[in-house]
Each structure stands twice: as structure tokens, then as C-alpha cells.
Design a protein around this motif. Structure first.
Motif, PDB file in Angstrom:
ATOM      1  N   ALA A   1      -1.226 -37.301  84.851  1.00  0.00           N
ATOM      2  CA  ALA A   1      -1.927 -36.121  84.438  1.00  0.00           C
ATOM      3  C   ALA A   1      -1.507 -36.416  83.056  1.00  0.00           C
ATOM      4  O   ALA A   1      -2.354 -35.514  82.266  1.00  0.00           O
ATOM      5  CB  ALA A   1      -0.735 -34.735  84.498  1.00  0.00           C
ATOM      6  N   ILE A   2      -0.918 -36.738  82.496  1.00  0.00           N
ATOM      7  CA  ILE A   2      -0.643 -37.480  81.040  1.00  0.00           C
ATOM      8  C   ILE A   2      -2.276 -38.401  81.141  1.00  0.00           C
ATOM      9  O   ILE A   2      -2.591 -37.410  79.682  1.00  0.00           O
ATOM     10  CB  ILE A   2       1.281 -38.179  80.466  1.00  0.00           C
ATOM     11  CG1 ILE A   2       1.539 -36.794  80.941  1.00  0.00           C
ATOM     12  CG2 ILE A   2       0.856 -38.485  79.020  1.00  0.00           C
ATOM     13  CD1 ILE A   2       3.350 -37.187  80.562  1.00  0.00           C
ATOM     14  N   THR A   3      -2.767 -39.128  81.334  1.00  0.00           N
ATOM     15  CA  THR A   3      -3.603 -40.081  80.997  1.00  0.00           C
ATOM     16  C   THR A   3      -4.372 -38.793  81.445  1.00  0.00           C
ATOM     17  O   THR A   3      -5.714 -39.252  80.136  1.00  0.00           O
ATOM     18  CB  THR A   3      -3.291 -41.218  81.960  1.00  0.00           C
ATOM     19  OG1 THR A   3      -2.077 -41.996  81.745  1.00  0.00           O
ATOM     20  CG2 THR A   3      -4.354 -41.850  81.746  1.00  0.00           C
ATOM     21  N   ILE A   4      -4.460 -37.755  82.168  1.00  0.00           N
ATOM     22  CA  ILE A   4      -5.434 -37.326  82.208  1.00  0.00           C
ATOM     23  C   ILE A   4      -6.068 -36.481  81.043  1.00  0.00           C
ATOM     24  O   ILE A   4      -6.740 -36.023  80.526  1.00  0.00           O
ATOM     25  CB  ILE A   4      -5.656 -36.767  83.562  1.00  0.00           C
ATOM     26  CG1 ILE A   4      -6.008 -37.242  84.384  1.00  0.00           C
ATOM     27  CG2 ILE A   4      -6.703 -35.042  83.485  1.00  0.00           C
ATOM     28  CD1 ILE A   4      -5.580 -36.411  86.183  1.00  0.00           C
ATOM     29  N   LEU A   5      -5.019 -36.145  80.460  1.00  0.00           N
ATOM     30  CA  LEU A   5      -4.688 -35.184  79.298  1.00  0.00           C
ATOM     31  C   LEU A   5      -6.092 -36.299  78.394  1.00  0.00           C
ATOM     32  O   LEU A   5      -6.463 -35.599  77.068  1.00  0.00           O
ATOM     33  CB  LEU A   5      -3.602 -34.878  78.570  1.00  0.00           C
ATOM     34  CG  LEU A   5      -2.581 -33.827  79.015  1.00  0.00           C
ATOM     35  CD1 LEU A   5      -1.807 -33.611  78.658  1.00  0.00           C
ATOM     36  CD2 LEU A   5      -3.427 -32.372  78.949  1.00  0.00           C
ATOM     37  N   GLU A   6      -5.493 -37.249  78.126  1.00  0.00           N
ATOM     38  CA  GLU A   6      -6.071 -38.196  77.216  1.00  0.00           C
ATOM     39  C   GLU A   6      -7.451 -38.210  77.461  1.00  0.00           C
ATOM     40  O   GLU A   6      -8.228 -38.609  76.320  1.00  0.00           O
ATOM     41  CB  GLU A   6      -5.442 -39.834  77.003  1.00  0.00           C
ATOM     42  CG  GLU A   6      -3.573 -39.633  76.789  1.00  0.00           C
ATOM     43  CD  GLU A   6      -3.058 -41.645  76.033  1.00  0.00           C
ATOM     44  OE1 GLU A   6      -2.728 -41.673  75.624  1.00  0.00           O
ATOM     45  OE2 GLU A   6      -3.051 -41.124  77.863  1.00  0.00           O
ATOM     46  N   ALA A   7      -8.049 -38.506  78.795  1.00  0.00           N
ATOM     47  CA  ALA A   7      -8.884 -38.863  78.623  1.00  0.00           C
ATOM     48  C   ALA A   7      -9.905 -37.602  78.654  1.00  0.00           C
ATOM     49  O   ALA A   7     -11.220 -37.627  78.176  1.00  0.00           O
ATOM     50  CB  ALA A   7      -9.170 -39.043  80.676  1.00  0.00           C
ATOM     51  N   ILE A   8      -9.747 -36.382  79.121  1.00  0.00           N
ATOM     52  CA  ILE A   8     -11.028 -35.290  79.134  1.00  0.00           C
ATOM     53  C   ILE A   8     -10.809 -34.787  77.307  1.00  0.00           C
ATOM     54  O   ILE A   8     -11.405 -34.040  77.533  1.00  0.00           O
ATOM     55  CB  ILE A   8     -10.218 -34.021  80.169  1.00  0.00           C
ATOM     56  CG1 ILE A   8      -8.730 -33.138  79.514  1.00  0.00           C
ATOM     57  CG2 ILE A   8      -9.783 -34.780  80.979  1.00  0.00           C
ATOM     58  CD1 ILE A   8      -8.803 -32.156  80.429  1.00  0.00           C
ATOM     59  N   THR A   9     -10.232 -35.065  76.843  1.00  0.00           N
ATOM     60  CA  THR A   9     -10.075 -34.455  75.585  1.00  0.00           C
ATOM     61  C   THR A   9     -10.855 -35.461  74.329  1.00  0.00           C
ATOM     62  O   THR A   9     -10.862 -35.652  73.016  1.00  0.00           O
ATOM     63  CB  THR A   9      -8.387 -34.600  74.850  1.00  0.00           C
ATOM     64  OG1 THR A   9      -7.645 -35.360  74.921  1.00  0.00           O
ATOM     65  CG2 THR A   9      -8.380 -32.752  75.516  1.00  0.00           C
ATOM     66  N   GLY A  10     -11.651 -36.792  75.160  1.00  0.00           N
ATOM     67  CA  GLY A  10     -11.488 -37.922  74.915  1.00  0.00           C
ATOM     68  C   GLY A  10     -10.975 -38.651  73.607  1.00  0.00           C
ATOM     69  O   GLY A  10     -11.694 -39.152  72.726  1.00  0.00           O
ATOM     70  N   ASN A  11      -9.845 -38.677  74.206  1.00  0.00           N
ATOM     71  CA  ASN A  11      -8.334 -39.288  73.277  1.00  0.00           C
ATOM     72  C   ASN A  11      -8.679 -41.189  73.147  1.00  0.00           C
ATOM     73  O   ASN A  11      -7.606 -41.533  73.802  1.00  0.00           O
ATOM     74  CB  ASN A  11      -8.399 -38.988  72.664  1.00  0.00           C
ATOM     75  CG  ASN A  11      -7.577 -37.857  71.711  1.00  0.00           C
ATOM     76  OD1 ASN A  11      -8.320 -38.020  70.432  1.00  0.00           O
ATOM     77  ND2 ASN A  11      -7.450 -36.680  71.434  1.00  0.00           N
ATOM     78  N   LEU A  12      -9.878 -41.810  74.401  1.00  0.00           N
ATOM     79  CA  LEU A  12      -9.405 -42.834  74.495  1.00  0.00           C
ATOM     80  C   LEU A  12      -9.963 -43.695  74.385  1.00  0.00           C
ATOM     81  O   LEU A  12     -11.160 -43.110  73.708  1.00  0.00           O
ATOM     82  CB  LEU A  12      -8.992 -42.874  76.189  1.00  0.00           C
ATOM     83  CG  LEU A  12      -8.109 -42.820  77.146  1.00  0.00           C
ATOM     84  CD1 LEU A  12      -8.298 -42.425  78.275  1.00  0.00           C
ATOM     85  CD2 LEU A  12      -6.533 -43.391  76.908  1.00  0.00           C
ATOM     86  N   ASP A  13     -10.006 -45.080  73.870  1.00  0.00           N
ATOM     87  CA  ASP A  13     -10.393 -46.022  73.332  1.00  0.00           C
ATOM     88  C   ASP A  13     -11.039 -45.339  72.007  1.00  0.00           C
ATOM     89  O   ASP A  13     -12.172 -45.959  71.874  1.00  0.00           O
ATOM     90  CB  ASP A  13     -11.543 -46.277  73.785  1.00  0.00           C
ATOM     91  CG  ASP A  13     -12.266 -47.881  73.889  1.00  0.00           C
ATOM     92  OD1 ASP A  13     -11.173 -48.984  72.968  1.00  0.00           O
ATOM     93  OD2 ASP A  13     -13.127 -48.211  74.789  1.00  0.00           O
ATOM     94  N   VAL A  14     -10.889 -44.919  71.383  1.00  0.00           N
ATOM     95  CA  VAL A  14     -11.631 -44.443  69.996  1.00  0.00           C
ATOM     96  C   VAL A  14      -9.971 -44.726  68.273  1.00  0.00           C
ATOM     97  O   VAL A  14      -8.646 -44.448  68.659  1.00  0.00           O
ATOM     98  CB  VAL A  14     -11.348 -42.981  70.031  1.00  0.00           C
ATOM     99  CG1 VAL A  14     -13.053 -43.128  70.868  1.00  0.00           C
ATOM    100  CG2 VAL A  14     -10.176 -41.896  70.086  1.00  0.00           C
ATOM    101  N   PRO A  15     -10.609 -45.103  67.612  1.00  0.00           N
ATOM    102  CA  PRO A  15      -9.335 -45.828  66.310  1.00  0.00           C
ATOM    103  C   PRO A  15      -8.484 -44.231  66.062  1.00  0.00           C
ATOM    104  O   PRO A  15      -9.352 -42.837  66.189  1.00  0.00           O
ATOM    105  CB  PRO A  15     -10.492 -45.366  65.495  1.00  0.00           C
ATOM    106  CG  PRO A  15     -11.925 -45.934  66.415  1.00  0.00           C
ATOM    107  CD  PRO A  15     -12.075 -45.388  67.476  1.00  0.00           C
ATOM    108  N   GLY A  16      -7.379 -44.144  66.733  1.00  0.00           N
ATOM    109  CA  GLY A  16      -5.788 -43.082  66.178  1.00  0.00           C
ATOM    110  C   GLY A  16      -6.297 -42.468  67.713  1.00  0.00           C
ATOM    111  O   GLY A  16      -4.975 -41.782  67.916  1.00  0.00           O
TER     112      GLY A  16
END
Length: 171
Positions: free
Chosen positions: A153-168
Motif C-alpha cells: 500500500a505504501i509503494t502504491i502511494l509512491e506510484a500513483i503520485t508519480g514519485n517513483l524514479d524521479v529526482p528527489g
């Protein structure tokens, strides 16, 4: 783990007492984030030292982290705060996720996690709209009977907000 080489604008420390228990050097990597005004959210039932530096400190009932993550997802999806382009391009099953999290409105999640509804909403909005954002979770989340689903669920939070594989964001 967060991309500390490009300090996130929002950082969630979730179930990780970094200053007292981590030998990986990550506490030293927080300094640039502090210096650049990163918004810090600490999620831990105990008052770890980072809680005093946090913009928001959530104190969930021990073991309710997965439920809290579902409540955050509910707010982000219901209020359409997710990254539509990322979701459309890189995810599968978003419609099913939207249907699933409907059963986890922040008011109900609040009663079961001991985290006030207003704080669930505030954290969801801050994390989803302050980009790039990252989540550093600790082994506290991995020591429960529902650890796999909590971390998912926490990884899904990162994914759906577009916060994966981006600087920062999350690496």
C-alpha cells in the motif's frame, strides 16, 4: 528508498527511528533536506527524535499502518490528487484500486488507527501535492502479520503520485 542526492520537497519517515537505530548513514543524509526546507512527516506511535523536527507527526495505533496507508490512498484518489499521466502509462488495476479503497474513508480509518481524520487528510494532500516526495520506511512495518500488504500500500502511494524514479522521489 528516497533519492537523497536530490532532496525531496516532502519526506515521510514511517516506522523508522533513523537517528538512534540506523547504521546506514541515512540520518546524515537528512541534513540537506532540513536545510532546503523539506516538509517532514513522521509516522510513528513513539516520539522519536525526528518527531520534534516534523511538520506533522502521526501517532497511529501500533500495527495499523496498512490501514492508515489505505486511508491516505482514499483521500488522494477521491480528491484526484494522483498523477494521472503516470497512472495511465505505468500502472494496471487502478480502477480496481479505486473501488477497493472506497471502503476506507478517512473518518472510519481514523477510529481504527487513532489518527484524527483531519491529519489523515492533511498528510495525504501534503504528500500528493508537494513534489518530489519520498517515503523512508523502517523495519517496524515489516514486523507485523500484514507487512506485505502494508508495504504494498505504501509503494502504491509512491506510484500513483508519480514519485517513483524521479529526482528527489523514491529510487
Amino acid at each position: 528508498y528516497p533519492d537523497y542526492d536530490h532532496p525531496p520537497k516532502c519526506l515521510i519517515i514511517w516506522g523508522r527511528n533513523s537517528f538512534q537505530t540506523c547504521g546506514d548513514g541515512s540520518p546524515a543524509r537528512f541534513r540537506p533536506a532540513f536545510d532546503k526546507g523539506t516538509k517532514f512527516i513522521v509516522i510513528d506511535p513513539r516520539k522519536i527524535s525526528l518527531a520534534s523536527r516534523a511538520d506533522i507527526w502521526l501517532k497511529p495505533r501500533p500495527g495499523s499502518d496498512g490501514l492508515l496507508a489505505l486511508g491516505l490512498l482514499n483521500v488522494i484518489i477521491t480528491e484526484k490528487l494522483y498523477d494521472k499521466e503516470f497512472v495511465d502509462k505505468w500502472t494496471l488495476g487502478f480502477e480496481q484500486l479505486r473501488d477497493f479503497i472506497a471502503a476506507y474513508p478517512p473518518g472510519e480509518v481514523a477510529g481504527k488507527t487513532w489518527v484524527p481524520k483531519s491529519q489523515i487528510e492533511q498528510v495525504a494532500r501534503m504528500y500528493a501535492t508537494t513534489r518530489p516526495a519520498a517515503i523512508q520506511w523502517g523495519n517496524a512495518l515489516e514486523q507485523t502479520s500484514n507487512s506485505f500488504q502494508t508495504c504494498r500500500a505504501i509503494t502504491i502511494l509512491e506510484a500513483i503520485t508519480g514519485n517513483l524514479d524521479v529526482p528527489g522521489g523514491g529510487v
